[in-house]
Design an enzyme around this catalytic site. Structure first.
Site, short mmCIF file in Angstrom:
data_model
loop_
_atom_site.label_atom_id
_atom_site.label_comp_id
_atom_site.label_asym_id
_atom_site.label_seq_id
_atom_site.Cartn_x
_atom_site.Cartn_y
_atom_site.Cartn_z
N GLY A 74 8.21 -10.45 2.28
CA GLY A 74 8.03 -9.44 3.33
C GLY A 74 8.64 -9.91 4.63
CB CYS A 121 15.68 -9.33 1.43
SG CYS A 121 15.47 -9.50 -0.34
CD GLU A 156 13.08 -12.59 -0.06
OE1 GLU A 156 13.46 -12.45 1.13
OE2 GLU A 156 12.93 -11.64 -0.84
CG LEU A 157 9.52 -15.23 4.91
CD1 LEU A 157 9.19 -16.34 5.89
CD2 LEU A 157 8.31 -14.34 4.67
CD GLU A 203 -1.81 -2.37 1.11
OE1 GLU A 203 -0.77 -2.75 1.68
OE2 GLU A 203 -2.59 -3.16 0.53
P1 NAD Z 1 6.06 -3.71 8.85
O1 NAD Z 1 6.04 -4.79 9.87
O2 NAD Z 1 5.60 -2.37 9.22
O3 NAD Z 1 5.23 -4.04 7.54
C1 NAD Z 1 4.76 -5.18 7.30
C2 NAD Z 1 4.63 -5.38 5.79
O4 NAD Z 1 3.95 -6.58 5.66
C3 NAD Z 1 3.80 -4.32 5.07
O5 NAD Z 1 4.20 -4.26 3.70
C4 NAD Z 1 2.39 -4.88 5.14
O6 NAD Z 1 1.64 -4.56 3.99
C5 NAD Z 1 2.65 -6.36 5.16
N1 NAD Z 1 1.73 -7.07 6.05
C6 NAD Z 1 1.56 -6.88 7.37
N2 NAD Z 1 0.62 -7.73 7.85
C7 NAD Z 1 0.21 -8.45 6.79
C8 NAD Z 1 -0.71 -9.50 6.62
N3 NAD Z 1 -1.41 -10.01 7.64
N4 NAD Z 1 -0.88 -10.00 5.40
C9 NAD Z 1 -0.18 -9.53 4.35
N5 NAD Z 1 0.72 -8.55 4.45
C10 NAD Z 1 0.92 -8.03 5.66
O7 NAD Z 1 7.52 -3.73 8.29
P2 NAD Z 1 8.11 -2.69 7.27
O8 NAD Z 1 8.56 -1.48 8.01
O9 NAD Z 1 7.21 -2.51 6.10
O10 NAD Z 1 9.36 -3.51 6.79
C11 NAD Z 1 10.40 -3.70 7.70
C12 NAD Z 1 10.75 -5.13 7.82
O11 NAD Z 1 10.11 -5.94 6.85
C13 NAD Z 1 12.21 -5.24 7.53
O12 NAD Z 1 12.90 -5.24 8.74
C14 NAD Z 1 12.36 -6.51 6.79
O13 NAD Z 1 12.71 -7.53 7.68
C15 NAD Z 1 11.02 -6.84 6.27
N6 NAD Z 1 10.93 -6.74 4.81
C16 NAD Z 1 11.44 -7.73 4.08
C17 NAD Z 1 11.38 -7.67 2.72
C18 NAD Z 1 11.95 -8.75 1.89
O14 NAD Z 1 12.34 -8.52 0.76
N7 NAD Z 1 11.97 -9.97 2.38
C19 NAD Z 1 10.80 -6.58 2.10
C20 NAD Z 1 10.26 -5.57 2.87
C21 NAD Z 1 10.33 -5.67 4.24
#
Ligand code: NAD
Length: 484
Positions: A234, A290, A256-257, A184
């Site tokens: 994510g 990541c 991919e986490l 979003e």
């Molecule tokens: P955050 O915890 O605020 O965001 C969570 C993310 O997950 C958001 O994009 C949200 O849309 C999604 N999300 C949350 N709950 C969900 C659900 N129930 N179902 C589906 N999607 C859901 O974290 P952030 O600040 O956006 O990102 C920070 C952390 O996220 C980083 O420390 C990193 O570890 C991780 N991250 C990893 C990747 C990756 O490529 N693996 C990418 C982005 C973020």
């Protein structure tokens, strides 16, 4: 009255059952420019009405697309890739506006994604089955690959073109329909990407685009029997939650986490060359990657020289608005990353780490942060065990190979890893002993548009893209046949 979209941005909408729509609800959220912290657009959220409509649409789309020929899929994906390249400059600007990355980084991501979409389209023509030896009764036996069914693809904000683009392309190449929910926080690139597929000729109902409250969207869609596979990129905590939800419906999944890449530097390298490669890679996308090189373990004999030169090169990076041509590192993507990065650094300093450069946010406008280098960081410090996902490099020293391998393998994260050495023997030891999904030797990048991407241990399940990743969107039906 909803805020107007700023110039150069894109009107935001959902794409349900072949129509661009604002949805039936009033809910939504403002999208921010991370360089200014100001609103650039308004994103409507899907309600349960749109989510149910997307499910019904994906079900109908699957009935059509599973019967499409590999040649048709290849042609459509090739056309989508061509449109993505053609619209690249416009989409790169939208991406830089909403994510903060530089125009150069966005253009690289667009071209990489176009290459990947095209390659996956070609690969659709090679999804062959297997003929098994005759069975006990003289029966003919074969394994026939079939698309798994409608896919739910959820992607993060840090690679807002590559991640949804790869997932959509895998699903379509395999013959699946797809509901895609990009982040979003970067919805404009998601809209433009889906537009490329639609304009390329993907039939109505084969692709749906939704945005909303993430937990509500994922829960409603995953609990529906329509969805047969989930692909998620994510945070680990969210991945674990979705894994449990998928278990209830026995759904396939690719996850991919995140990672926490170790970088092992031996004492036989050209220090300047390794510094140049790793600084660029570390601070690419402001460290919000990541596969970012994160824990540097540098051999004792060159550790001081390496730390000095790495620090100087990091401090010299030009931080600024991603839209400015000279910028080498843009702002962080959101206020959470600024808070998270500050907290990580504070924790490391409290525990005795040495701050070599950076450490602070820059100004009060937008989400800018200094490229930060820490050294002598104890393992208990938060950024040494939690994914920093920001512009923090940590440099520690080593003098015993067995110990440094144990250090590299210490964490449950195991996505990317890097090693630098001129010795073939040491390179071999690294590739055999480091627990990781991907390792690069004498390079600071892993992967490629035609390569599978993913981690082991808690970094995820399965692979995205490449021939192996594409196969995760298929089931194999065993056919046993005799003549009457
Ligand atoms: P955050 O915890 O605020 O965001 C969570 C993310 O997950 C958001 O994009 C949200 O849309 C999604 N999300 C949350 N709950 C969900 C659900 N129930 N179902 C589906 N999607 C859901 O974290 P952030 O600040 O956006 O990102 C920070 C952390 O996220 C980083 O420390 C990193 O570890 C991780 N991250 C990893 C990747 C990756 O490529 N693996 C990418 C982005 C973020």
């Amino acid at each position: 009255m909803k805020p107007q979209t700023v110039e150069g941005y894109t009107p935001l909408a959902l794409y349900i059952a072949g129509e661009w729509t604002q949805g039936s609800g009033t809910g939504g959220e403002a999208v921010l420019d991370p360089a200014l912290g100001s609103e650039i657009g308004w994103l409507p959220h899907a309600t349960s009405v749109e989510l149910d409509a997307a499910l019904a649409s994906a079900d109908r789309g699957f009935a059509v697309w599973r019967k499409s020929s590999p040649q048709q899929r290849c042609k459509v994906l090739g056309a989508a890739a061509a449109l993505l390249r053609e619209r690249g400059a416009k989409i790169a600007r939208i991406c830089a506006l909403e994510e903060g990355k530089t125009i150069g980084e966005a253009m690289w991501e667009i071209n990489f994604t176009a290459d990947r979409i095209e390659w996956l389209g070609e690969e659709a023509k090679r999804l062959t089955g297997t003929v098994l030896p005759k069975g006990f009764f003289g029966d003919e036996r074969r394994l026939v690959p079939e698309p798994v069914g409608p896919v739910l693809a959820m992607s993060p904000w840090n690679l807002p073109i590559m991640m949804p683009g790869s997932k959509i392309a895998c699903a379509l190449a395999a013959g699946c329909s797809v509901i895609v929910k990009p982040s979003e926080e970067t919805p404009g690139t998601g809209v433009e990407l889906v537009r490329c597929f639609v304009d390329a000729g993907v039939p109505a109902n084969v692709i749906n685009l939704v945005y909303g409250a993430p937990a509500e969207v994922s829960t409603r869609l995953i609990e529906s029997p329509v969805i047969r596979k989930v692909s998620f990129t994510g945070p680990l905590a969210v991945g674990k939650l979705l894994y449990r939800q998928c278990a209830d419906g026995m759904k396939k999944m690719t996850m991919e986490l995140g990672g926490h890449a170790p970088v092992i530097v031996f004492d036989d390298v050209d220090v300047d060359a390794v510094v140049a490669k790793t600084v660029q890679s570390k601070f690419s996308n402001a460290g919000q990657m990541c596969i970012a090189p994160t824990r540097f373990y540098v051999h004792d004999r060159i550790a001081d020289a390496f730390a000095e030169r790495f620090t100087a090169a990091s401090a010299a990076l030009k931080v600024g608005n991603g839209l400015d041509k000279e910028t080498q590192m843009g702002p962080l993507a959101n206020a959470r990353r600024v808070d998270g990065t500050e907290a990580m650094i504070a924790d490391a300093l409290d525990r005795g780490a040495k701050l070599r450069t950076g450490g602070k946010r820059i100004g009060n406008t937008g989400f800018f942060f200094e490229p930060t280098v820490l050294s002598d960081v104890p393992n208990e410090a938060r950024p040494m065990w939690d994914e920093p996902f920001g512009p923090i490099a940590m440099i520690n020293r080593w003098d015993n190979l067995e110990n440094v391998i144990a250090e590299a393998n210490r964490l449950p994260f195991a996505l990317g890893a890097y090693a630098f050495t001129r010795s073939q023997k040491n390179a071999q030891i690294m590739t055999e002993e480091i627990e990781t999904g991907m390792i690069a030797i004498n390079m600071a990048h892993v992967g490629g548009y035609d390569a599978p991407f993913g981690g082991i241990k808690e970094s995820g399940i399965g692979r995205e893209s490449g021939a192996e990743g594409l196969r995760e969107y298929l089931d194999n039906k065993l056919v046993t046949q005799m003549n009457l």
